[in-house]
Enzyme design. Structure first.
Site, PDB file in Angstrom:
ATOM      1  N   ASP A 142     -12.560   9.045  12.070  1.00 25.05           N
ATOM      2  CA  ASP A 142     -12.265   7.702  11.589  1.00 25.05           C
ATOM      3  C   ASP A 142     -10.800   7.314  11.750  1.00 25.05           C
ATOM      4  OD1 ASP A 142     -12.270   5.328  10.250  1.00 25.05           O
ATOM      5  OD2 ASP A 142     -12.390   6.217   8.267  1.00 25.05           O
ATOM      6  N   ASP A 164     -10.686   0.174  14.647  1.00 24.45           N
ATOM      7  CA  ASP A 164     -11.264   1.141  13.709  1.00 24.45           C
ATOM      8  C   ASP A 164     -12.552   1.744  14.246  1.00 24.45           C
ATOM      9  OD1 ASP A 164     -12.259   2.549  11.571  1.00 24.45           O
ATOM     10  OD2 ASP A 164     -12.089   0.910  10.129  1.00 24.45           O
ATOM     11  N   THR A 216     -15.769   1.930  11.992  1.00 26.29           N
ATOM     12  CA  THR A 216     -16.463   0.701  11.629  1.00 26.29           C
ATOM     13  C   THR A 216     -17.384   0.290  12.765  1.00 26.29           C
ATOM     14  OG1 THR A 216     -14.768  -0.153  10.144  1.00 26.29           O
ATOM     15  CG2 THR A 216     -16.153  -1.766  11.239  1.00 26.29           C
TER      16      THR A 216
END
Length: 491
Positions: free
Chosen positions: A108, A303, A306
């Site tokens: 992440d 990101d 996401t």
């Protein structure tokens, strides 16, 4: 046009699961780039109630992640990308302890902490989540420091420790990470055991130096201080298995077989090195321009944790205004839009001073089919006003369409056009690599700014897509494989 019936409306909404197989080549006299094949998990099917709840959770989770994450004073280093739940979700595997044991973790770029579920608190006999047993590692040190991370849909709590961590052919011998003993229901789903944050240390709840940053700051360890992702697409493929080849993650060098032309780097704006921030400078829908503002009003976090793309309500509304027949959802799904499924939607994004506009294909814009004729779009309205969070969060809906590079020095993000080799991997069913633990090419000592002090760490929303169904528009159903040590170099 009506709002689509929720029973059908969101039954397929987000099925994005990507996984990575971390592969560590054998040691050599000089540092080598490491490749990690990524795996993807097929989309789950939800009824109307489940889908509606899922949409709400994704929005709330992302808002909590970015609006409640305090940013510390800037530390040198860079945030490396992690793909999570783009098409399903992407996650990789790491090896921890002595003897080394592999664990699947969400990769992440929207957070900076590493944490694993502990054997003495999180798991039950039937949940199938592999857990970390600190007593089984001869090199583990308990730092006697509390650790807490909160998400929009739950929290994880435990203590900090440090141990040997291997990832992508490299090793940090004293990496600080959270050993989590309390996790909210549904925060983790098998086979994922935790999350590896790849952001800058300035947003680490633990105060620890992230794994990637420890390597990047150690001269001579990496050929180049960067990481790169190529992600596959399976969201439009019938019959995809839970685990499919998901692309390639490189650490220390780019894979030139996966892109063509130059990598278009744009520097992170001054003072913004916490997330991987880019200024969104252009947005089109089927050729029509949509105004996005400028400066900090157009900042976007790139990101990998996401799945979707979130942006300011007025801009997202203007985007859908260019799509005939689109309509905003209301109630708990406010912020999402539907549109006629027979409409082809092609979006482009441009960043910084670049003249290049990057695509979001129709296949990725179409998040889920809600009814026979109505689909849900993958761009949604995100509420970050009144906070220091960036107004845009750009996730895997976009990143599947480009080769993405996150570079530490100068701190920047680069995109390049995918090669034919990379594009042929989309929808190409195949076996998922198995996690392995093996030799590493380079070992360094880790460091932490605050670890070891008796304090409580808390980062509300600091962990993006590391938890199943907890990150923006993506299910953290990441399935990793091919841990450190294997020879799964994807070229």
């Amino acid at each position: 046009m009506h709002l689509l019936p929720y029973s059908l409306a969101l039954s397929c909404l987000l099925s994005l699961a990507h996984d990575h197989a971390l592969a560590a080549p054998s040691p050599s006299s000089s540092p080598l780039p490491r490749s990690i094949p990524l795996l993807r998990r097929s989309r789950p099917h939800r009824n109307s109630t489940e889908l509606s709840e899922w949409l709400r959770n994704q929005k709330e989770y992302l808002e909590a992640k970015y609006t409640n994450n305090p940013q510390r004073k800037r530390a040198s280093g860079m945030n490396l990308i992690t793909n999570q739940n783009a098409d399903s979700s992407f996650y990789g595997s790491i090896a921890v302890g002595t003897p080394a044991i592999s664990y699947n973790v969400i990769l992440d770029t929207g957070s900076s902490d590493l944490w694993l579920a502990a054997s003495d608190g999180v798991s039950t006999n039937d949940d199938g989540i592999p857990t970390f047993d600190s007593s089984a590692s001869s090199t583990f040190t308990d730092l006697n420091t509390s650790f807490s991370i909160s998400y929009g849909s739950g929290a994880a709590r435990g203590t900090l420790g440090k141990d040997v961590v291997q990832f992508a052919g490299f090793e940090v011998d004293s990496q600080v990470f959270g050993v989590v003993t309390q996790v909210s229901e549904n925060l983790l789903n098998s086979p994922v055991s935790g999350l590896m944050g790849l952001g800058f240390s300035s947003i680490a709840a633990s105060g620890a130096t992230p794994f990637w940053q420890a390597l990047a700051e150690n001269d001579g360890t990496l050929d180049s201080p960067l990481m790169a992702f190529q992600l596959t697409r399976f969201n439009d493929v019938n019959g995809a298995q839970d685990l499919e080849p998901g692309g390639t993650f490189n650490l220390g060098a780019v894979n030139t077989s996966l892109f063509t032309g130059d990598i278009d780097y744009q520097d992170i704006p001054d003072g913004q090195e916490g997330y991987w921030i880019q200024e969104l400078s252009g947005l089109t829908v089927n050729g029509a321009s949509v105004s996005v503002g400028s400066g900090s009003a157009a900042y976007a976090a790139i990101d990998t944790g996401t799945t979707l793309v979130g942006g300011p309500e007025d801009v997202i509304s203007d985007l859908y205004a260019q799509i005939p027949g689109s309509q905003a959802l209301t109630g708990q799904n406010a912020g999402y839009w539907t549109y006629p499924c027979d409409t082809t939607v092609n979006v482009t994004l441009r960043f910084g001073s670049s003249s290049v506009s990057w695509p979001v294909s129709n296949a990725d814009f179409l998040l889920e089919q809600a009814s026979r004729d109505t689909c849900v779009g993958a761009f949604f309205a995100l509420s970050t006003s009144g906070t220091s969070a960036p107004p845009w969060i750009v996730g895997d809906t976009f990143l599947k369409n480009v080769y993405s590079v996150f570079r530490a020095s100068p701190a920047s993000v680069g995109f390049a056009q995918l090669s034919d080799t990379a594009l042929k991997m989309n929808g190409a069913l195949g076996a998922a690599p198995s996690p392995t633990v093996g030799a590493v090419a380079a070992t360094i000592s880790g460091s932490s700014a605050n670890a070891g002090t008796d304090r409580s760490s808390s980062a509300n929303g600091a962990t993006p897509g590391a938890v199943l169904g907890s990150t923006l528009g993506m299910w953290v159903v990441a399935l990793v494989s091919g841990l450190v040590g294997g020879s799964m170099l994807l070229v």
